[in-house]
Design an enzyme around this catalytic site. Structure first.
Site, PDB file in Angstrom:
ATOM      1  N   GLU A 193       0.838  -1.194   0.000  1.00  0.00           N
ATOM      2  CA  GLU A 193       0.000   0.000   0.000  1.00  0.00           C
ATOM      3  C   GLU A 193       0.874   1.245   0.000  1.00  0.00           C
ATOM      4  OE1 GLU A 193      -3.488  -2.122   2.726  1.00  0.00           O
ATOM      5  OE2 GLU A 193      -2.684  -0.166   3.311  1.00  0.00           O
ATOM      6  N   GLU A 216       9.776  -7.478  -3.205  1.00  0.00           N
ATOM      7  CA  GLU A 216       9.592  -8.292  -1.995  1.00  0.00           C
ATOM      8  C   GLU A 216      10.197  -7.625  -0.753  1.00  0.00           C
ATOM      9  OE1 GLU A 216       7.579  -9.777  -3.281  1.00  0.00           O
ATOM     10  OE2 GLU A 216       7.997 -11.651  -4.273  1.00  0.00           O
ATOM     11  N   HIS A 235      31.357  -1.582 -21.131  1.00  0.00           N
ATOM     12  CA  HIS A 235      30.843  -1.253 -22.468  1.00  0.00           C
ATOM     13  C   HIS A 235      31.110   0.206 -22.856  1.00  0.00           C
ATOM     14  CE1 HIS A 235      28.577  -4.987 -21.946  1.00  0.00           C
ATOM     15  NE2 HIS A 235      28.264  -4.936 -23.221  1.00  0.00           N
TER      16      HIS A 235
END
Length: 386
Positions: free
Chosen positions: A127, A365, A340
């Site tokens: 919530e 979670e 990269h």
């Protein structure tokens, strides 16, 4: 039981999943990024391959793979697109919350269809105005054979397209854990239920997310999962504890993919006549990533074994493994992107997607701040195991 575990068949399964992730899975990843959607055909493909019921027991229609071994599959799947990982992760986990509390009718109508991939169940706890669960504010009141719900949920993965919300609320006038209650609430256009598509996210493109608002929404009492007062027991022990370990292994798998991409790029990119991979600074990055990944993986597997053995330190290790693994993932993906150089910032390179997807696991979670509270309390009270 592990005594009847077919190791040869399991190794074949790992090979099958690996080949799919590197082949068809990459094609699906590109399609998801292009369209922003998970196609029904992809869901059907995962279902047909039996990958949505890997961990569930045979009596529910699953393959019954032990949790710690199932995580080896999750490690591989997590090298693919985050939305593919999310489907496999969630569907292979929600049955754990439902089975111990479900009535025979709920087993047949919801749990077994979920394991089979015929019904999608969305875990619905978070919530906007609450924190760790015990302070949830969505309420219900009993009126005969019906509960009436009021409140709001947000960040609900699969909350738009699911068939059921595995939802936690509290009885009006209660506080703390004792007043909580769980439901298998059908997403069927119930009166007063508003579903808002909130799927425009940084990463995990293609997975739908919802804001749910309930105004005097009636829920049949037959949809209750477990008894009144067991809501957080269903949500936290049944789903979140093992799910945090699964998310931790997801972080390991995605980190492995990030480092793999970095190695591939370093072995092809030349600067001043030398491959990047020959330069000590780059080798240090890759070595640190390797060690980081290996250490996190070992902790995740220890947490999985603790859960399987129902050890007292299982909850602490679950939070610790998630805490360590997602911090590791942040370091690994950052270094992999740095290898990269500027190329990694462009969407045409897979590391860009991996970098975005990795950020979500920092709060999935439960945030790392919450995990540290769980582990810290266990340490200061002597319940951490050492």
């Amino acid at each position: 039981m592990t005594t009847t575990f077919d190791e040869a068949a399991f190794q074949q399964l790992k090979t099958e999943v690996t080949e799919w992730v590197r082949g068809r899975g990459e094609e699906w990843a590109e399609e998801i990024e292009r369209t922003g959607q998970v196609a029904p055909e992809l869901f059907q493909e995962l279902k047909d391959r039996g990958w949505l019921g890997l961990a569930a027991p045979a009596e529910l229609g699953g393959r019954g793979i032990p949790f710690s071994r199932y995580l080896e599959i999750m490690e591989i799947v997590s090298r693919s697109h985050a939305s593919i990982r999310m489907l496999v992760h969630v569907i292979n986990g929600t049955w754990r919350a439902m089975q111990p509390y479900a009535t025979p009718e709920q087993i047949e109508q919801v749990v077994k269809p979920s394991v089979a991939g015929d019904a999608l169940v969305a875990f619905t706890l978070t919530e906007a105005t609450a924190g760790t669960g015990a302070d949830i504010r969505t309420t219900v009141r009993r009126e005969g054979d019906t509960y009436v719900m009021n409140g709001e949920k947000h960040l609900i993965t699969f909350g738009v397209k699911c068939d059921y919300w595995l939802i936690a609320a509290r009885l009006e006038g209660t506080a703390g854990q004792d007043g909580t209650i769980a439901f298998l609430m059908p997403n069927t256009g119930l009166p007063g239920a508003e579903v808002i598509d909130d799927s425009d996210t940084m990463g995990i493109r293609g997975t739908d997310h919802a804001i749910l608002r309930f105004t005097d929404t009636p829920i049949p009492a037959s949809a209750r999962l477990g008894e009144e007062g067991q809501g957080l027991e269903v949500a936290l022990g049944g789903f979140l504890l093992p799910s945090r370990v699964s998310v931790a292994m997801s972080a390991v798998g995605l980190a492995e993919r990030a480092n793999e991409l970095a190695v591939e790029y370093a072995n092809t990119r030349e600067t001043f006549g030398k491959k990047l991979s020959s330069r000590q600074a780059i080798q240090f990055y890759l070595a640190e990533n390797y060690a980081d990944i290996a250490a996190a993986r070992a902790l995740v597997l220890e947490a999985a074994r603790a859960y399987e053995e129902d050890r007292a330190d299982a909850g602490t290790l679950s939070s610790a493994s998630k805490m360590v693994a997602v911090d590791m993932l942040a370091r690994v993906t950052d270094k992999a992107l740095q290898v990269h150089g500027g190329q990694g910032y462009w969407k045409r390179n897979a590391i860009e997607r991996v970098y975005r997807d990795a950020r979500a696991q920092r709060f999935e979670e439960g945030t790392n701040e919450i995990q540290k509270l769980v582990v810290g309390r266990a340490v200061v009270t002597g319940q951490a195991g050492f």
